[in-house]
Write a protein that holds these residues in place. Structure first.
Motif, PDB file in Angstrom:
ATOM      1  N   GLY A  30       2.242 -19.821   3.994  1.00  0.00           N
ATOM      2  CA  GLY A  30       0.881 -20.753   3.774  1.00  0.00           C
ATOM      3  C   GLY A  30      -0.280 -20.571   3.348  1.00  0.00           C
ATOM      4  O   GLY A  30       0.208 -19.200   3.658  1.00  0.00           O
ATOM      5  N   TYR A  62       4.918  -4.107   5.091  1.00  0.00           N
ATOM      6  CA  TYR A  62       4.842  -2.701   5.072  1.00  0.00           C
ATOM      7  C   TYR A  62       3.374  -1.877   5.624  1.00  0.00           C
ATOM      8  O   TYR A  62       2.850  -1.763   6.320  1.00  0.00           O
ATOM      9  CB  TYR A  62       5.418  -1.626   3.740  1.00  0.00           C
ATOM     10  N   GLU A  67      -4.619  -9.757   9.057  1.00  0.00           N
ATOM     11  CA  GLU A  67      -3.992  -9.465   7.661  1.00  0.00           C
ATOM     12  C   GLU A  67      -3.773 -10.558   6.680  1.00  0.00           C
ATOM     13  O   GLU A  67      -3.754 -11.545   6.790  1.00  0.00           O
ATOM     14  CB  GLU A  67      -2.786  -8.660   7.412  1.00  0.00           C
ATOM     15  N   ALA A 102      -4.456 -10.411  -1.123  1.00  0.00           N
ATOM     16  CA  ALA A 102      -3.157 -11.158  -1.638  1.00  0.00           C
ATOM     17  C   ALA A 102      -4.153 -11.578  -2.805  1.00  0.00           C
ATOM     18  O   ALA A 102      -4.240 -10.885  -3.820  1.00  0.00           O
ATOM     19  CB  ALA A 102      -3.535 -12.703   0.061  1.00  0.00           C
ATOM     20  N   HIS A 130       9.061 -14.023   1.383  1.00  0.00           N
ATOM     21  CA  HIS A 130       8.283 -12.264   1.683  1.00  0.00           C
ATOM     22  C   HIS A 130       8.211 -12.846   3.440  1.00  0.00           C
ATOM     23  O   HIS A 130       8.341 -11.978   4.332  1.00  0.00           O
ATOM     24  CB  HIS A 130       7.237 -12.630   1.116  1.00  0.00           C
ATOM     25  N   VAL A 167       0.981  -0.738   0.628  1.00  0.00           N
ATOM     26  CA  VAL A 167      -0.269  -0.182  -0.258  1.00  0.00           C
ATOM     27  C   VAL A 167       1.190   1.243  -0.098  1.00  0.00           C
ATOM     28  O   VAL A 167       1.971   1.523   0.373  1.00  0.00           O
ATOM     29  CB  VAL A 167      -0.532  -0.425   1.529  1.00  0.00           C
TER      30      VAL A 167
HETATM   31  N1  SAM Z   1      -0.130  -6.101   2.334  1.00  0.00           N
HETATM   32  C1  SAM Z   1       0.869  -6.155   1.560  1.00  0.00           C
HETATM   33  C2  SAM Z   1       1.616  -4.155   1.773  1.00  0.00           C
HETATM   34  O1  SAM Z   1       0.288  -3.581   1.419  1.00  0.00           O
HETATM   35  O2  SAM Z   1       2.234  -4.380   2.534  1.00  0.00           O
HETATM   36  C3  SAM Z   1       1.040  -5.947   0.577  1.00  0.00           C
HETATM   37  C4  SAM Z   1       0.557  -7.540  -0.261  1.00  0.00           C
HETATM   38  S1  SAM Z   1       0.695  -8.485  -1.574  1.00  0.00           S
HETATM   39  C5  SAM Z   1      -0.391  -7.344  -2.385  1.00  0.00           C
HETATM   40  C6  SAM Z   1       0.753  -9.793  -2.007  1.00  0.00           C
HETATM   41  C7  SAM Z   1       0.822 -10.591  -1.064  1.00  0.00           C
HETATM   42  O3  SAM Z   1       0.076 -11.916  -1.067  1.00  0.00           O
HETATM   43  C8  SAM Z   1       2.229 -11.129  -1.994  1.00  0.00           C
HETATM   44  O4  SAM Z   1       2.883 -11.242  -0.582  1.00  0.00           O
HETATM   45  C9  SAM Z   1       1.632 -12.974  -1.840  1.00  0.00           C
HETATM   46  O5  SAM Z   1       2.706 -13.705  -2.027  1.00  0.00           O
HETATM   47  C10 SAM Z   1       0.830 -12.928  -0.681  1.00  0.00           C
HETATM   48  N2  SAM Z   1      -0.577 -14.055  -1.724  1.00  0.00           N
HETATM   49  C11 SAM Z   1      -0.886 -14.514  -2.896  1.00  0.00           C
HETATM   50  N3  SAM Z   1      -1.383 -15.602  -2.600  1.00  0.00           N
HETATM   51  C12 SAM Z   1      -1.669 -16.477  -1.382  1.00  0.00           C
HETATM   52  C13 SAM Z   1      -2.728 -17.040  -0.670  1.00  0.00           C
HETATM   53  N4  SAM Z   1      -3.143 -18.453  -1.665  1.00  0.00           N
HETATM   54  N5  SAM Z   1      -1.971 -17.156   0.614  1.00  0.00           N
HETATM   55  C14 SAM Z   1      -1.250 -16.120   1.886  1.00  0.00           C
HETATM   56  N6  SAM Z   1      -0.450 -15.107   0.982  1.00  0.00           N
HETATM   57  C15 SAM Z   1      -0.999 -15.250  -0.526  1.00  0.00           C
END
Ligand code: SAM
Length: 220
Positions: free
Chosen positions: A116, A70, A63, A138, A94, A41
């Motif tokens: 996971g 972040y 979350e 996510a 990550h 974000v």
């Molecule tokens: N909320 C974070 C921020 O603003 O700093 C950004 C999150 S980023 C848009 C999306 C994250 O979701 C990525 O790190 C990705 O690896 C994770 N993600 C994707 N599929 C997922 C799943 N099935 N379960 C958990 N995390 C997942």
């Protein structure tokens, strides 16, 4: 559309209203150094989440989608010292970067990074320890599953926030074959049909482009 102006205005207000924040700057630098995509974000959006959590006097935050932590830092800073934030992340790299960023931010004691598939983590969480605020950010095709789990896990009077629900305007394309758009349109139908929440969407422009947040209040 003028993305350059959006970014300039974002910077203007951030300079006016945000204190210098070396911890958050260091988190973004660590994310970049570790090769994480810059899909966190924006500072203004992070502060909005922080203020929402403070307004809710949140003691427990959920979350979904950590990336480098972040938004997690913004949210966890709203917690009292004995508060807890559970954040779900699929990608171990990550999660490792986020864990280091959270430690540097002095928040390791109140953030639980669960590695996971988020859905596996969510279904295992007990409903009798409800959350005050949930932030969903996510994989978008799973948005409806995440929303349903949030409904189970967020207390009456609590708030569910879902990011990226406008997608540059693509949300209104009924013929879209984009899985992220389809997942978000499915979410829209689920929220619209759900009696247990009252919701709206705020479109956002700024340094992260044109998108939007869905805010859903769980009815008391
Ligand atoms: N909320 C974070 C921020 O603003 O700093 C950004 C999150 S980023 C848009 C999306 C994250 O979701 C990525 O790190 C990705 O690896 C994770 N993600 C994707 N599929 C997922 C799943 N099935 N379960 C958990 N995390 C997942």
């Amino acid at each position: 559309m003028n993305p350059t102006l959006w970014t300039t205005v974002d910077r203007y207000w951030t300079e006016q209203l945000h204190d210098a924040d070396p911890v958050l700057d260091a988190a973004l630098a660590a994310n970049a150094a570790a090769g994480l995509p810059a899909i966190d974000v924006s500072p203004a959006q992070g502060k909005l989440l922080h203020l929402l959590a403070r307004q809710a006097r949140a003691r427990r935050i959920l979350e979904i989608g950590t990336l480098g932590g972040y938004s997690t830092i913004w949210l966890a800073r709203a917690l009292p010292p004995d508060g807890i934030l559970v954040t779900c992340e699929l990608n171990p790299h990550h999660a490792e970067v986020a864990t280091a960023n959270l430690a540097r931010a002095g928040l390791a004691d109140r953030v639980d990074v669960r590695i996971g598939p988020a859905l596996d983590t969510l279904v295992a969480l007990p409903a009798d320890e409800p959350f005050d605020v949930a932030f969903v950010d996510a994989d978008k095709p799973s948005n409806t599953d995440y929303f349903r789990q949030c409904l189970r896990l967020v207390r009456p009077g609590g708030t569910i926030v879902v990011d990226n629900v406008v997608r540059g305007g693509a949300i209104v394309d009924a013929d879209s074959t984009d899985r992220n758009v389809l997942g978000t349109r499915q979410l829209a139908e689920a929220v619209a049909a759900e009696e247990r929440v009252d919701a709206t969407v705020i479109q956002t422009v700024g340094s992260k482009g044109y998108d939007g947040f869905l805010l859903a209040l769980v009815r008391e």
